[in-house]
Design an enzyme around this catalytic site. Sequence first.
Site, PDB file in Angstrom:
ATOM      1  N   HIS A   1      26.372  36.369  46.793  1.00 55.40           N
ATOM      2  CA  HIS A   1      26.068  35.346  45.784  1.00 55.40           C
ATOM      3  C   HIS A   1      24.807  34.614  46.215  1.00 55.40           C
ATOM      4  O   HIS A   1      24.601  34.359  47.397  1.00 55.40           O
ATOM      5  CB  HIS A   1      27.225  34.336  45.675  1.00 55.40           C
ATOM      6  CG  HIS A   1      27.185  33.538  44.416  1.00 55.40           C
ATOM      7  ND1 HIS A   1      26.385  32.434  44.267  1.00 55.40           N
ATOM      8  CD2 HIS A   1      27.822  33.706  43.237  1.00 55.40           C
ATOM      9  CE1 HIS A   1      26.563  31.937  43.051  1.00 55.40           C
ATOM     10  NE2 HIS A   1      27.420  32.695  42.402  1.00 55.40           N
TER      11      HIS A   1
ATOM     12  N   ASP B   1      33.861  37.657  40.669  1.00 62.20           N
ATOM     13  CA  ASP B   1      34.052  38.936  39.961  1.00 62.20           C
ATOM     14  C   ASP B   1      34.897  39.920  40.754  1.00 62.20           C
ATOM     15  O   ASP B   1      35.461  40.846  40.182  1.00 62.20           O
ATOM     16  CB  ASP B   1      32.678  39.555  39.647  1.00 62.20           C
ATOM     17  CG  ASP B   1      31.917  38.671  38.673  1.00 62.20           C
ATOM     18  OD1 ASP B   1      30.857  38.150  39.038  1.00 62.20           O
ATOM     19  OD2 ASP B   1      32.443  38.442  37.562  1.00 62.20           O
TER      20      ASP B   1
HETATM   21  C1  SDX Z   1      27.845  36.008  39.185  1.00 65.16           C
HETATM   22  O1  SDX Z   1      24.381  32.599  40.037  1.00 65.16           O
HETATM   23  C2  SDX Z   1      25.593  32.414  39.688  1.00 65.16           C
HETATM   24  O2  SDX Z   1      26.136  31.319  39.803  1.00 65.16           O
HETATM   25  C3  SDX Z   1      26.301  33.632  39.105  1.00 65.16           C
HETATM   26  C4  SDX Z   1      27.797  33.500  38.860  1.00 65.16           C
HETATM   27  C5  SDX Z   1      28.106  32.519  37.737  1.00 65.16           C
HETATM   28  O3  SDX Z   1      29.243  32.001  37.714  1.00 65.16           O
HETATM   29  O4  SDX Z   1      27.233  32.334  36.841  1.00 65.16           O
HETATM   30  O5  SDX Z   1      28.438  33.084  40.037  1.00 65.16           O
HETATM   31  C6  SDX Z   1      28.413  34.833  38.421  1.00 65.16           C
HETATM   32  O6  SDX Z   1      26.893  36.579  38.729  1.00 65.16           O
HETATM   33  C7  SDX Z   1      28.411  36.368  40.535  1.00 65.16           C
HETATM   34  C8  SDX Z   1      27.640  37.549  41.228  1.00 65.16           C
HETATM   35  C9  SDX Z   1      28.133  38.869  40.610  1.00 65.16           C
HETATM   36  N1  SDX Z   1      27.278  39.989  41.067  1.00 65.16           N
HETATM   37  C10 SDX Z   1      27.735  40.925  41.918  1.00 65.16           C
HETATM   38  O7  SDX Z   1      28.836  40.874  42.462  1.00 65.16           O
HETATM   39  C11 SDX Z   1      26.771  42.096  42.132  1.00 65.16           C
HETATM   40  C12 SDX Z   1      26.664  42.412  43.631  1.00 65.16           C
HETATM   41  N2  SDX Z   1      25.972  41.306  44.296  1.00 65.16           N
HETATM   42  C13 SDX Z   1      24.535  41.445  44.486  1.00 65.16           C
HETATM   43  O8  SDX Z   1      23.848  42.183  43.554  1.00 65.16           O
HETATM   44  C14 SDX Z   1      23.878  40.165  45.000  1.00 65.16           C
HETATM   45  O9  SDX Z   1      24.662  39.689  46.013  1.00 65.16           O
HETATM   46  C15 SDX Z   1      23.582  39.032  44.019  1.00 65.16           C
HETATM   47  C16 SDX Z   1      22.790  39.495  42.861  1.00 65.16           C
HETATM   48  C17 SDX Z   1      24.859  38.421  43.540  1.00 65.16           C
HETATM   49  C18 SDX Z   1      22.797  37.968  44.791  1.00 65.16           C
HETATM   50  O10 SDX Z   1      21.563  38.508  45.095  1.00 65.16           O
HETATM   51  P1  SDX Z   1      20.466  37.685  45.966  1.00 65.16           P
HETATM   52  O11 SDX Z   1      20.920  36.305  46.235  1.00 65.16           O
HETATM   53  O12 SDX Z   1      19.140  37.893  45.333  1.00 65.16           O
HETATM   54  O13 SDX Z   1      20.548  38.390  47.362  1.00 65.16           O
HETATM   55  P2  SDX Z   1      19.641  39.613  47.797  1.00 65.16           P
HETATM   56  O14 SDX Z   1      19.658  40.661  46.739  1.00 65.16           O
HETATM   57  O15 SDX Z   1      18.335  39.072  48.258  1.00 65.16           O
HETATM   58  O16 SDX Z   1      20.488  40.190  49.058  1.00 65.16           O
HETATM   59  C19 SDX Z   1      20.296  39.651  50.353  1.00 65.16           C
HETATM   60  C20 SDX Z   1      20.681  40.792  51.287  1.00 65.16           C
HETATM   61  C21 SDX Z   1      19.920  42.099  50.978  1.00 65.16           C
HETATM   62  O17 SDX Z   1      19.867  42.844  52.176  1.00 65.16           O
HETATM   63  P3  SDX Z   1      18.469  42.792  53.076  1.00 65.16           P
HETATM   64  O18 SDX Z   1      17.334  43.091  52.127  1.00 65.16           O
HETATM   65  O19 SDX Z   1      18.433  41.368  53.615  1.00 65.16           O
HETATM   66  O20 SDX Z   1      18.681  43.847  54.123  1.00 65.16           O
HETATM   67  O21 SDX Z   1      22.079  41.101  51.105  1.00 65.16           O
HETATM   68  C22 SDX Z   1      22.197  42.430  50.607  1.00 65.16           C
HETATM   69  C23 SDX Z   1      20.845  42.824  50.027  1.00 65.16           C
HETATM   70  O22 SDX Z   1      20.649  44.241  50.070  1.00 65.16           O
HETATM   71  N3  SDX Z   1      23.224  42.400  49.572  1.00 65.16           N
HETATM   72  C24 SDX Z   1      24.164  43.328  49.415  1.00 65.16           C
HETATM   73  C25 SDX Z   1      24.964  42.863  48.346  1.00 65.16           C
HETATM   74  N4  SDX Z   1      24.491  41.695  47.904  1.00 65.16           N
HETATM   75  C26 SDX Z   1      23.414  41.411  48.659  1.00 65.16           C
HETATM   76  N5  SDX Z   1      24.415  44.493  50.062  1.00 65.16           N
HETATM   77  C27 SDX Z   1      25.477  45.206  49.612  1.00 65.16           C
HETATM   78  N6  SDX Z   1      26.301  44.840  48.596  1.00 65.16           N
HETATM   79  C28 SDX Z   1      26.069  43.675  47.946  1.00 65.16           C
HETATM   80  N7  SDX Z   1      26.875  43.299  46.948  1.00 65.16           N
END
Ligand code: SDX
Length: 426
Positions: free
Chosen positions: A315, A372
Site C-alpha cells: 500500500h 483487498d
Molecule cells: C487500494 O491509495 C489507497 O488508499 C488505495 C486503497 C483505497 O482504499 O482507496 O487503499 C485501495 O487500492 C489498495 C491497494 C490494492 N492494490 C493491490 O493490492 C495491488 C498490489 N499492490 C501493488 O501494486 C502496490 O503495492 C501498490 C500499487 C498498492 C502500491 O504501490 P507503490 O506504493 O507505488 O509501491 P511501489 O510499486 O513503488 O513498490 C515498492 C516496492 C517495489 O519493489 P522495489 O522496486 O523497491 O524492488 O515494493 C514492491 C515493488 O516491486 N511491491 C510489490 C508489491 N507491491 C509493491 N512486490 C510484490 N507484490 C506486491 N503486491
Amino acid sequence: MPNTVTLTDNRRGKSYDFNILDGTRGPSVVDISSFYSDTGMFTYDNGYTSTASCNSSITYIDGDKGELRYRGIEIEELAKSKSYLEVCYLLLNDAMPNELQTKEFDLELRHRSFLNEGLAQLFRAFPAGSHPMATLTAATAALSTFHFNHLELCKESEYQRMARRIVAKMPTIAAFAYRQSIGACFIQPDITKSYTENFLYMMRAYPGGKMHIDLDGERVIKEIEIKALDTIFTLHADHEQNASTTSVRNVASTGAHPYVAISAGVSALWGRAHGGANESVIKQLEMIGSVENVDAFIARAKDPDDEFRLMGFGHRVYKNFDPRAKVLKELQVQLQDELKLDSNLMKIARKIEEIALSDEYFVSRKLYPNIDFYSGIILTALQIPTSMFTPVFVIGRTVGWITQWIEFKKGKGMKIARPRQLYLGK
Ligand code: SDX
C-alpha cells in the site's frame, strides 16, 4: 524559529524560503505553490509519493501506525458499532446522526434508490457478458443527463440532495449492471428493505422479485450476510486522496457535472493496482490452486524481472497493517462457520500471509496485506460473483467520493488541477 523550509539552489548559489503549514493531525506540508515563479523550476514527484494535493477534514490516515479515521472517529469503532448509513451521514454532515436523522436519511435513500426508466434501458445497449464495471461507469456518467440541474449547486440543501441521490442509486446501478452481465431481468428496489439488504435482493431475486428459500426453508438473505456486507461498505467508504478520489477531485476542478466526476472515480478504481485488486486477489488464489504452489508464486512476486505481483499486498500509505484488513480478518473468523468460507482459498491465503509477513523481501518493503486481500474471500462467501467485487467497492466508496467532491467545491481558492512535466522529448 522561522516557520519555513529553506532550499538552496547550489548551481546558482541562491536560497529560497517556503512556508510550513501544520494540520490538526499528521505531517505538516511545505507550501511550494510559488516554487516555479521563485526558482524557474518545477518539483518532481513521480506518483505523488510526497505530495499533498489539497487540504481536507474528511478522512485521516496514519500509515505507520495503521490508523484510519472518518471525521476523527477510528474505523474500528465505526465498523463495530455503526451502520453504513450512519457512516454515510457522518461523512456527509461531519456529525453522527441521532435516531430521527438516521430514520429520515434511511427513508430518503430508499425513495431515491429507483432509476429513471430511460437510464435502465441504457444497460440494454450493452452485450450480455459485459463486465459490470464497464456498464456501471457508463450508467454513472449517464445519470448526469437525468439530473442536469446538479451542474449548478449553491445551497447546502442542494449539495445534500445531489449527494443522497447518487449514494441511494449506486446499489441499483451496480445490481442492474450485474443483471445485464448475466442477461437477466432487472429487479426493482424494494423500499421495505434496508440499503444493504436491498442490494443483495436486487442481485439475487427471481423475476417478479420472488426470493426462493433454501432446503430448510431459510430466507436466502440472512441477517449475518447483511451485517457483513454493511461492514464491508463502511470499510470502503473513504480513504483520503487515493487514486480514484484524486480523479474525482481533478474532474471537480474543471467544473464538470458531479456525476461524471464520480464516473471518473469509478474508472480509476477499476484498475488492479487499486480497487480492481479485490477481483484479482481471488483470481490469483484460484490460479495458485493449492498451498503447495504458494512458494513458487512468492518467488515470482519477488523476482524483479517478473511482472507478477502479489495482489492484495502493499500500500502506498500503510507501512503497517491496513486497519481495515484487520477488521476483515476478524470478520472472516466470525463468518468461518456461518457462511462456509472457502477453506481451500482460506488455506492458500493464510499460507501467503504467513510467508509474506516473515520474508525479508516483503518485510523490508513493508508490504502488508491490504483491504483487498481479505475482502474477496468474504465476498465469495456472500455469494457475490467475482465480477461484482469492485462494484461493491464502488457502492461503499461513492459516499467518500461525493463528500470529497463537495469539500472541493466549497473550498476557498481551489484551483484547476494542472500539473507540469519534465520534458524529455526533442
Ligand atoms: C487500494 O491509495 C489507497 O488508499 C488505495 C486503497 C483505497 O482504499 O482507496 O487503499 C485501495 O487500492 C489498495 C491497494 C490494492 N492494490 C493491490 O493490492 C495491488 C498490489 N499492490 C501493488 O501494486 C502496490 O503495492 C501498490 C500499487 C498498492 C502500491 O504501490 P507503490 O506504493 O507505488 O509501491 P511501489 O510499486 O513503488 O513498490 C515498492 C516496492 C517495489 O519493489 P522495489 O522496486 O523497491 O524492488 O515494493 C514492491 C515493488 O516491486 N511491491 C510489490 C508489491 N507491491 C509493491 N512486490 C510484490 N507484490 C506486491 N503486491
